[in-house]
Structures are given as C-alpha cells and as structure tokens.
Design an enzyme around this catalytic site. Sequence first.
Site, short mmCIF file in Angstrom:
data_model
loop_
_atom_site.label_atom_id
_atom_site.label_comp_id
_atom_site.label_asym_id
_atom_site.label_seq_id
_atom_site.Cartn_x
_atom_site.Cartn_y
_atom_site.Cartn_z
N TYR A 147 -13.52 7.23 -13.80
CA TYR A 147 -13.35 6.14 -12.83
C TYR A 147 -14.02 4.86 -13.34
O TYR A 147 -13.40 3.80 -13.41
CB TYR A 147 -13.96 6.58 -11.49
CG TYR A 147 -13.92 5.53 -10.41
CD1 TYR A 147 -12.72 4.97 -10.00
CD2 TYR A 147 -15.09 5.10 -9.79
CE1 TYR A 147 -12.68 4.01 -9.00
CE2 TYR A 147 -15.06 4.14 -8.78
CZ TYR A 147 -13.85 3.60 -8.40
OH TYR A 147 -13.82 2.65 -7.42
N LEU A 153 -6.77 -4.56 -4.79
CA LEU A 153 -7.69 -3.51 -4.33
C LEU A 153 -7.10 -2.11 -4.49
O LEU A 153 -7.81 -1.12 -4.28
CB LEU A 153 -8.06 -3.73 -2.86
CG LEU A 153 -9.15 -4.76 -2.56
CD1 LEU A 153 -8.57 -6.16 -2.51
CD2 LEU A 153 -9.83 -4.46 -1.25
N ASP A 184 0.86 -1.18 0.00
CA ASP A 184 0.00 0.00 0.00
C ASP A 184 0.91 1.24 0.00
O ASP A 184 1.89 1.28 0.73
CB ASP A 184 -0.89 0.00 1.26
CG ASP A 184 -2.11 0.89 1.10
OD1 ASP A 184 -3.23 0.39 1.23
OD2 ASP A 184 -1.94 2.11 0.84
#
Length: 323
Positions: free
Chosen positions: A149, A76, A31
């Site tokens: 998006y 993700l 991340d």
Amino acid sequence: MTYLITGGAGFIGSHLAEALLAKNHSVTVIDDLSTGSIRNIQHLKENKRFKYVIDSVMNKSLLSELVDDCQTVFHLAAAVGVKLIVESPVRTIETNIRGTENVLECANKKRRKVILTSTSEVYGKGVQIPFREDGDLLLGSTDKGRWSYACSKAIDEFLALAYWKEKKLPVVIVRLFNTVGPKQTGQYGMVVPTFVKQALLGHPITVYGNGKQRRCFTHVKDAVTALIALAESPKAVGQVFNIGNLEEISIEALARLVKEMTASKSAIQKVPYDKAYEAGFEDMSRRVPDISKIRRAIGYRPKHGLRDILNDVIGYSRNGVPI
Ligand code: UDP
C-alpha cells in the site's frame, strides 16, 4: 468551479463533496462502490450542482469525459484499510497504481489540476518523529503485504511529481494521517469505528499487539478544510503536504477512552498481530505528522481534538447508522 472527486462516495470523498457544495461549487463524483457507499451521498442527490457516476477510474474513456467537464480533480479513489490491503494485495496495487496513472493521463490531456491524496503510511517504519514531507521513507520487505500500500502510494506520488516536473501539470500531493469521523466504516479494519461499534454493542474491544503503538487522529472536517484550501492555493502546486493532528494516543488508551465515553461494559481484549492480520505483520509504533509546512502554506490548524472526534463518531453510531 466544477470539481471531480474520484472515490467521492467514500468516507472522506463524501465529506469533501458536501463541503464543496456548501461553498456553491459543482461536484461530480465517480465511485465504483467497492468500499464507498451510496448511503454516504444519498443526502446530496437532490442538489442540482451534484452529479454522480457509479463506475471505476479504470474506465478511462468515461474518466476522460468527466475530467473534461471539470476544472480540478480530487483523486481519492484507492484501496483503503490495512485489513483489505493485507487480504487483497492484487486489488490494492492495481487500483492504486493504474487508477492514478489514468487520472494523471486524462488530467494532463486537458491541463486540469489534480489533488492527489496519499497517506502517512508512506513514512512506513520511519523513526525520525515527527514525519516531515522531505524525510526518508522506510518500508518493510516485499513479502509483507502491508507495505504494498505504502509503496503503491509512493509510486503515485512519484508519478504526480513527474507530471509536474516534466509536463508542468499542476498537482498537489497530500499525505493524510489517520483521518476519522462519522461515516467511516470499521469494515476494513480502521480502529476508531471498530472500537466504537464494539463498545456500543458490548463486544470485546480488540486491541492489536501490545496496544503501546500510538497514532494521531485527524477529524475528517479538518482534513477536508485543508484539502480545499490547498486546491485553492496556487503556491501549493508541485508540493507534498502532511495533513494531520498532533494529539497522540496509544491504542490501549484509545480503547479505554472509547469505553469511558460510551459508558460501555465491554472488556478490552489484546489480540496478537498475526491473528488480527497475518503472520509476520509489521505495525509502526508511532506516526506523528510535522504540520509546519501546511501551516505556513495555508494557515492550517486542526480545530478538533480527539474527544471531539469520538463524540461525533459515537453520536453518529448511536443514531442507528451502521458503521
Ligand atoms: N487496531 C487495533 N484494533 C482494531 C483495529 C486496529 O488495535 O480493531 C490498531 C492497528 O493495529 C493500528 C492502529 O490500531 O496499530 C490503527 O489502525 P488503523 O487500521 O485504524 O490505521 P493504521 O494506522 O494502521 O493505518
């Protein structure tokens, strides 16, 4: 099993990491903390089966090593939140498309399974409610930033399915419908943490547009259970699944419910879309998932209703944890 979670310090990723560790799996998180937070994974650090790397999925050589060391990747890492997307379109498009390209390319080299998280946003302004996975996608014009998006996530889906069809890389695609719960931040515009924070602070609760737009909110715990079951299901490979809840509420009614459940004195204030986002902003009036496909595949049934969800979010925020 060892799982790699890209975006694992984010709201959904950190709940997923916790659930996988609870099932005795090993978890590595990558991340870059752009929208995620160390606070989300702080409590996992002492677990010997947990590792984390603060870096971006754009760092392909590192990503490749991490993919090597796992059996399955949950992807993700992405730009999230309508506000962020409208304000930073370059970052949205680049992160979502290049990040996914890198993940799929690395996974393909090592033949690792990929669970790609997409979004209900891809259905856009579709009017065939509920949204079925094989239904048409109806996006607005390219001068309206919001649609970048949906479009970038649709490209991700096409690419993942192409890897499956052409190279037999095992991929599963999920479209998440308004996933909410403890740890979600309102910083990027998400409505539930925003309303709860406003209500608890006694600030006006900001309902955008006329408030008649409706959404179905999914508890992050239900979403995580579904993600893991799909990853474990050989039959799910090569397919797209909605993950959502069928309980629908208007945003105006949501504001009233949050106000009631927090016993708040906040006023409910309407804010025009062009003030909240940008001129010409387009919202979708309804977004309801068809969950019959995922029900057939893994027996998915959401366990948490809206009041449950709000109770959890309010409890979390009341405990002084910033949202
Ligand atoms: N919304 C709102 N007030 C806020 C934030 C969001 O009325 O402070 C509205 C937003 O315009 C949308 C709905 O709540 O109609 C859900 O917004 P969110 O960004 O949570 O998710 P979306 O469904 O837009 O992806």
